[in-house]
Design a protein around this motif. Structure first.
Motif, PDB file in Angstrom:
ATOM      1  N   VAL A  33       0.814  -1.219   0.000  1.00  0.00           N
ATOM      2  CA  VAL A  33       0.000   0.000   0.000  1.00  0.00           C
ATOM      3  C   VAL A  33       0.852   1.275   0.000  1.00  0.00           C
ATOM      4  O   VAL A  33       0.944   1.975   1.011  1.00  0.00           O
ATOM      5  N   TYR A  34       1.470   1.566  -1.139  1.00  0.00           N
ATOM      6  CA  TYR A  34       2.249   2.808  -1.250  1.00  0.00           C
ATOM      7  C   TYR A  34       1.681   3.724  -2.328  1.00  0.00           C
ATOM      8  O   TYR A  34       2.246   4.784  -2.623  1.00  0.00           O
ATOM      9  N   ASN A  35       0.540   3.302  -2.911  1.00  0.00           N
ATOM     10  CA  ASN A  35      -0.096   4.083  -3.966  1.00  0.00           C
ATOM     11  C   ASN A  35      -1.477   3.468  -4.198  1.00  0.00           C
ATOM     12  O   ASN A  35      -1.780   2.412  -3.654  1.00  0.00           O
ATOM     13  N   TYR A  36      -2.282   4.100  -5.050  1.00  0.00           N
ATOM     14  CA  TYR A  36      -3.529   3.443  -5.428  1.00  0.00           C
ATOM     15  C   TYR A  36      -3.196   2.263  -6.333  1.00  0.00           C
ATOM     16  O   TYR A  36      -2.247   2.328  -7.115  1.00  0.00           O
ATOM     17  N   VAL A  37      -3.965   1.187  -6.228  1.00  0.00           N
ATOM     18  CA  VAL A  37      -3.717   0.045  -7.113  1.00  0.00           C
ATOM     19  C   VAL A  37      -4.165   0.409  -8.529  1.00  0.00           C
ATOM     20  O   VAL A  37      -5.046   1.244  -8.715  1.00  0.00           O
ATOM     21  N   HIS A  38      -3.540  -0.206  -9.523  1.00  0.00           N
ATOM     22  CA  HIS A  38      -3.977   0.009 -10.902  1.00  0.00           C
ATOM     23  C   HIS A  38      -4.852  -1.169 -11.328  1.00  0.00           C
ATOM     24  O   HIS A  38      -4.975  -2.163 -10.602  1.00  0.00           O
ATOM     25  N   ILE A  39      -5.464  -1.033 -12.525  1.00  0.00           N
ATOM     26  CA  ILE A  39      -6.415  -2.084 -12.909  1.00  0.00           C
ATOM     27  C   ILE A  39      -5.718  -3.392 -13.287  1.00  0.00           C
ATOM     28  O   ILE A  39      -6.365  -4.426 -13.397  1.00  0.00           O
ATOM     29  N   GLY A  40      -4.382  -3.353 -13.447  1.00  0.00           N
ATOM     30  CA  GLY A  40      -3.630  -4.612 -13.589  1.00  0.00           C
ATOM     31  C   GLY A  40      -3.693  -5.383 -12.279  1.00  0.00           C
ATOM     32  O   GLY A  40      -4.064  -6.558 -12.248  1.00  0.00           O
ATOM     33  N   ASN A  41      -3.370  -4.705 -11.188  1.00  0.00           N
ATOM     34  CA  ASN A  41      -3.503  -5.352  -9.872  1.00  0.00           C
ATOM     35  C   ASN A  41      -4.947  -5.840  -9.700  1.00  0.00           C
ATOM     36  O   ASN A  41      -5.186  -6.947  -9.223  1.00  0.00           O
ATOM     37  N   LEU A  42      -5.869  -4.989 -10.123  1.00  0.00           N
ATOM     38  CA  LEU A  42      -7.276  -5.323  -9.898  1.00  0.00           C
ATOM     39  C   LEU A  42      -7.735  -6.489 -10.766  1.00  0.00           C
ATOM     40  O   LEU A  42      -8.700  -7.162 -10.433  1.00  0.00           O
ATOM     41  N   ARG A  43      -7.031  -6.750 -11.854  1.00  0.00           N
ATOM     42  CA  ARG A  43      -7.392  -7.945 -12.622  1.00  0.00           C
ATOM     43  C   ARG A  43      -7.158  -9.173 -11.739  1.00  0.00           C
ATOM     44  O   ARG A  43      -7.983 -10.083 -11.695  1.00  0.00           O
ATOM     45  N   THR A  69       0.491  -5.500   2.726  1.00  0.00           N
ATOM     46  CA  THR A  69       1.911  -5.254   2.973  1.00  0.00           C
ATOM     47  C   THR A  69       2.076  -3.782   3.317  1.00  0.00           C
ATOM     48  O   THR A  69       1.980  -2.925   2.436  1.00  0.00           O
ATOM     49  N   ASP A  70       2.263  -3.507   4.607  1.00  0.00           N
ATOM     50  CA  ASP A  70       2.328  -2.106   5.027  1.00  0.00           C
ATOM     51  C   ASP A  70       3.680  -1.720   5.622  1.00  0.00           C
ATOM     52  O   ASP A  70       3.794  -0.683   6.268  1.00  0.00           O
ATOM     53  N   VAL A  71       4.692  -2.561   5.408  1.00  0.00           N
ATOM     54  CA  VAL A  71       6.069  -2.132   5.677  1.00  0.00           C
ATOM     55  C   VAL A  71       6.937  -2.770   4.599  1.00  0.00           C
ATOM     56  O   VAL A  71       6.853  -3.980   4.371  1.00  0.00           O
ATOM     57  N   GLU A  72       7.727  -1.954   3.918  1.00  0.00           N
ATOM     58  CA  GLU A  72       8.433  -2.450   2.723  1.00  0.00           C
ATOM     59  C   GLU A  72       9.284  -1.288   2.205  1.00  0.00           C
ATOM     60  O   GLU A  72       9.015  -0.130   2.538  1.00  0.00           O
ATOM     61  N   ASP A  73      10.288  -1.566   1.414  1.00  0.00           N
ATOM     62  CA  ASP A  73      11.245  -0.528   0.970  1.00  0.00           C
ATOM     63  C   ASP A  73      10.554   0.687   0.338  1.00  0.00           C
ATOM     64  O   ASP A  73      10.857   1.827   0.672  1.00  0.00           O
ATOM     65  N   LYS A  74       9.637   0.438  -0.602  1.00  0.00           N
ATOM     66  CA  LYS A  74       9.022   1.573  -1.323  1.00  0.00           C
ATOM     67  C   LYS A  74       8.138   2.409  -0.402  1.00  0.00           C
ATOM     68  O   LYS A  74       8.064   3.627  -0.531  1.00  0.00           O
ATOM     69  N   ILE A  75       7.500   1.721   0.541  1.00  0.00           N
ATOM     70  CA  ILE A  75       6.655   2.432   1.511  1.00  0.00           C
ATOM     71  C   ILE A  75       7.533   3.343   2.373  1.00  0.00           C
ATOM     72  O   ILE A  75       7.205   4.520   2.585  1.00  0.00           O
ATOM     73  N   ILE A  76       8.646   2.811   2.828  1.00  0.00           N
ATOM     74  CA  ILE A  76       9.532   3.595   3.699  1.00  0.00           C
ATOM     75  C   ILE A  76      10.057   4.817   2.927  1.00  0.00           C
ATOM     76  O   ILE A  76      10.051   5.937   3.431  1.00  0.00           O
ATOM     77  N   ARG A  77      10.454   4.597   1.693  1.00  0.00           N
ATOM     78  CA  ARG A  77      10.970   5.682   0.849  1.00  0.00           C
ATOM     79  C   ARG A  77       9.900   6.761   0.638  1.00  0.00           C
ATOM     80  O   ARG A  77      10.129   7.948   0.872  1.00  0.00           O
ATOM     81  N   ASP A  78       8.697   6.355   0.246  1.00  0.00           N
ATOM     82  CA  ASP A  78       7.663   7.332  -0.113  1.00  0.00           C
ATOM     83  C   ASP A  78       7.029   7.995   1.105  1.00  0.00           C
ATOM     84  O   ASP A  78       6.606   9.156   1.024  1.00  0.00           O
ATOM     85  N   ALA A  79       6.959   7.268   2.222  1.00  0.00           N
ATOM     86  CA  ALA A  79       6.419   7.888   3.446  1.00  0.00           C
ATOM     87  C   ALA A  79       7.375   8.989   3.908  1.00  0.00           C
ATOM     88  O   ALA A  79       6.943  10.080   4.287  1.00  0.00           O
ATOM     89  N   ALA A  80       8.676   8.711   3.815  1.00  0.00           N
ATOM     90  CA  ALA A  80       9.665   9.720   4.228  1.00  0.00           C
ATOM     91  C   ALA A  80       9.534  10.955   3.329  1.00  0.00           C
ATOM     92  O   ALA A  80       9.535  12.092   3.824  1.00  0.00           O
ATOM     93  N   ALA A  81       9.361  10.740   2.037  1.00  0.00           N
ATOM     94  CA  ALA A  81       9.231  11.875   1.117  1.00  0.00           C
ATOM     95  C   ALA A  81       7.978  12.685   1.423  1.00  0.00           C
ATOM     96  O   ALA A  81       7.943  13.895   1.216  1.00  0.00           O
ATOM     97  N   ALA A  82       6.929  12.003   1.940  1.00  0.00           N
ATOM     98  CA  ALA A  82       5.681  12.709   2.262  1.00  0.00           C
ATOM     99  C   ALA A  82       5.681  13.243   3.693  1.00  0.00           C
ATOM    100  O   ALA A  82       4.664  13.749   4.153  1.00  0.00           O
ATOM    101  N   HIS A  83       6.812  13.113   4.390  1.00  0.00           N
ATOM    102  CA  HIS A  83       6.938  13.536   5.801  1.00  0.00           C
ATOM    103  C   HIS A  83       5.850  12.918   6.666  1.00  0.00           C
ATOM    104  O   HIS A  83       5.221  13.581   7.470  1.00  0.00           O
ATOM    105  N   GLN A  84       5.614  11.630   6.448  1.00  0.00           N
ATOM    106  CA  GLN A  84       4.621  10.920   7.260  1.00  0.00           C
ATOM    107  C   GLN A  84       5.257   9.662   7.844  1.00  0.00           C
ATOM    108  O   GLN A  84       6.246   9.158   7.306  1.00  0.00           O
ATOM    109  N   THR A  85       4.650   9.159   8.921  1.00  0.00           N
ATOM    110  CA  THR A  85       5.086   7.851   9.415  1.00  0.00           C
ATOM    111  C   THR A  85       4.563   6.812   8.425  1.00  0.00           C
ATOM    112  O   THR A  85       3.610   7.096   7.662  1.00  0.00           O
ATOM    113  N   ILE A  86       5.129   5.610   8.453  1.00  0.00           N
ATOM    114  CA  ILE A  86       4.618   4.586   7.524  1.00  0.00           C
ATOM    115  C   ILE A  86       3.156   4.263   7.855  1.00  0.00           C
ATOM    116  O   ILE A  86       2.392   3.890   6.976  1.00  0.00           O
ATOM    117  N   PHE A  87       2.771   4.460   9.123  1.00  0.00           N
ATOM    118  CA  PHE A  87       1.391   4.134   9.507  1.00  0.00           C
ATOM    119  C   PHE A  87       0.407   5.138   8.909  1.00  0.00           C
ATOM    120  O   PHE A  87      -0.636   4.756   8.386  1.00  0.00           O
TER     121      PHE A  87
END
Ligand code: AMP
Ligand code: ZN
Length: 467
Positions: A33-43, A69-87
């Motif tokens: 969960v680091y972005n909205y899912v796309h319709i490929g995921n939704l397939r 999956t709420d802890v993972e490399d991309k989540i950590i990277r993007d949460a930091a960029a958004a100045h938010q905790t991963i939660f």
């Protein structure tokens, strides 16, 4: 014929029987969960929904677990960029995922479980793997030694004997003895979230999540494990290695993998930038049902190429079915029953069920429905369809919709504003601005923006478009 699935593990279609009578214990790899899912995921998630509904229609009770999956490399990277905790960061996209699933009418699994709620369980499992001799440690991180698990490769049917000899195939950020040994526990790095566990301060790798949560809620051996085809290797191979090393028992009996949704022949993916979300498509005016229909219409093991023509064709097909249903319900028919037409409906039901039983062949199932609709329309035109033939026709439509779920229109309110509603809001905004009510004007702009509608102030007035 009874229900059969193609099992990636055995590379064959197999008769499906659960371990325990009428209960199906099933695990699905959920989204990161680091972005909205796309319709490929939704397939892939739509395939799982069809699978659930077919199992339920065959009398099974589902015990289905999906992880988030709420802890993972991309989540950590993007949460930091958004100045938010991963939660904070993952809460937005978890909510977004559940909204998108609801938009597409995907049934909720019986249990949705978050990785961060199970860190102690994962640390404990890693400790057990250490005790059993399947791991090694390097700079505080713990790795699974694939050479210690003889069955490695059995799902993806790869021969890893060469790789085990030491060829390094990818350079990860951690030091590894063997090329594809994978990380179970990552030692904390500066500024990264970490948990203090007996095995050290750090966080779990992605693969261990699924094995631990699947076994915790479903037992050592599951009936069905599903995911997109890209997860077969290494993710699912690693899940098997971890789980079977822990329990000594087979991990999952049937492995079902959905093929990709592609765009212009390429996999739809965030990294290629060739993706649409369901939000994008609804904002463009497509109905959620037409997206659901499109994603469900191709059998899950065939590639499906996304096109806007495919979406409009899907909408037209749904329209045909709705018109047929309306005709059955509201046309005046002479009294009585024509046995030949009830028999025709029964034959269509059999063909529909047999198609789905054959590894969820949705394309053939739809074919059975459309042939029936064509024949029955002809019979109606000829005055052969009688009032008491309605029951069999409606039963088939209901049976169809218990799986495809496209006949009821999504209320417009749930799909964002219509053109006229947009124009009314724009007029209100213009009036508010004239009266120096800028707060209200800004509020309207923000409200429309959140629904994917952008405004452009020009000399000629306000122009708007759906993004
Ligand atoms: P992720 O959030 O990337 O872990 O993906 C969630 C699920 O979507 C996984 O089961 C993936 O295999 C699946 N997936 C990713 N891209 C596609 C695609 N283009 N078509 C179908 N499924 C996909
Ligand atoms: Zn998984």
């Amino acid at each position: 014929m009874a229900l059969r699935f193609y099992n990636t593990l055995t590379q064959q279609k197999e008769l499906f029987t659960p371990l325990q009578d009428k209960v199906v214990r099933m695990y699905t790899c959920g989204p990161t969960v680091y972005n909205y899912v796309h319709i490929g995921n939704l397939r892939t998630f739509t395939f799982q929904d069809i699978l659930r509904r077919v199992l339920a229609a065959r009398g099974y009770t589902l015990d289905h677990v999906m992880n988030i999956t709420d802890v993972e490399d991309k989540i950590i990277r993007d949460a930091a960029a958004a100045h938010q905790t991963i939660f904070e960061f993952t809460e937005t996209y978890t909510k977004g995922f559940l909204e998108d699933c609801a938009t597409l009418r995907l049934q909720r699994p019986e249990k949705l479980v978050k990785a961060t709620d199970h860190i102690d369980d994962m640390a404990h499992a890693i400790q057990q793997l250490e005790e059993k001799g399947f791991t090694y440690t390097s700079e505080g991180s713990v790795y699974f030694r694939i050479a210690s698990f003889p069955g490695y490769g059995k799902l993806s049917h790869n021969d890893f004997s060469g790789i085990r000899a030491g060829a390094r195939v990818d350079v990860d950020e951690y030091d590894k003895d063997n090329a594809r040994d994978f990380v179970l526990w990552k030692a904390q790095k500066d500024g990264e979230p970490a948990w203090d566990e007996p095995i050290g301060k750090g966080r779990p790798g992605w693969h261990i999540e699924c094995s631990v949560m699947a076994m915790k809620y479903l037992g050592d051996t599951l009936d069905i494990h599903t995911g997109g085809v890209d997860l077969t290797f290494p993710h699912h191979e690693n899940e098997i290695a971890q789980a079977e090393a822990l329990s000594g028992k087979p991990f999952a009996r049937y492995w079902l993998h959905a093929e990709h949704l592609s765009v212009d022949g390429q996999k739809m993916s965030k990294s290629l930038g060739n993706f649409y979300t369901i939000r994008d498509l609804v904002a463009k005016g497509y109905s959620p049902e037409s997206v659901r229909y499109l994603l469900a219409s191709a059998p899950y093991r065939t590639k499906l190429n996304f096109t806007f023509k495919g979406l409009t064709d899907s909408a037209a097909n749904i329209e045909r079915l709705r018109n047929f249903k309306l005709r059955v319900e509201t046309d005046k028919f002479a009294d009585g029953v024509n046995p030949a037409l009830d028999a025709r409906a029964q034959a269509a039901v059999t063909a529909f069920d047999e198609a789905l039983d054959d590894d969820l062949n949705t394309a053939e199932a739809l074919g059975a429905m459309f042939e029936y609709v064509r024949d029955t329309n002809v019979a109606m035109d000829a005055g052969e369809f009688l009032a008491d033939n309605r029951r069999a026709a409606l039963d088939f439509l209901n049976r169809f919709d218990a799986i495809f779920d496209v006949l009821k229109p999504t209320p417009h309110a749930a799909r964002g504003p219509s053109d006229s509603e947009i124009e009314a809001l724009i007029a209100e905004r213009t009036a508010a601005k004239k009266a120096r009510g800028f707060a209200r004007a800004d509020e309207i702009r923000a409200q429309l923006a959140s629904q994917g509608i952008v405004l452009e102030d020009t000399k000629e007035g306000v122009r708007w478009k759906r993004q």
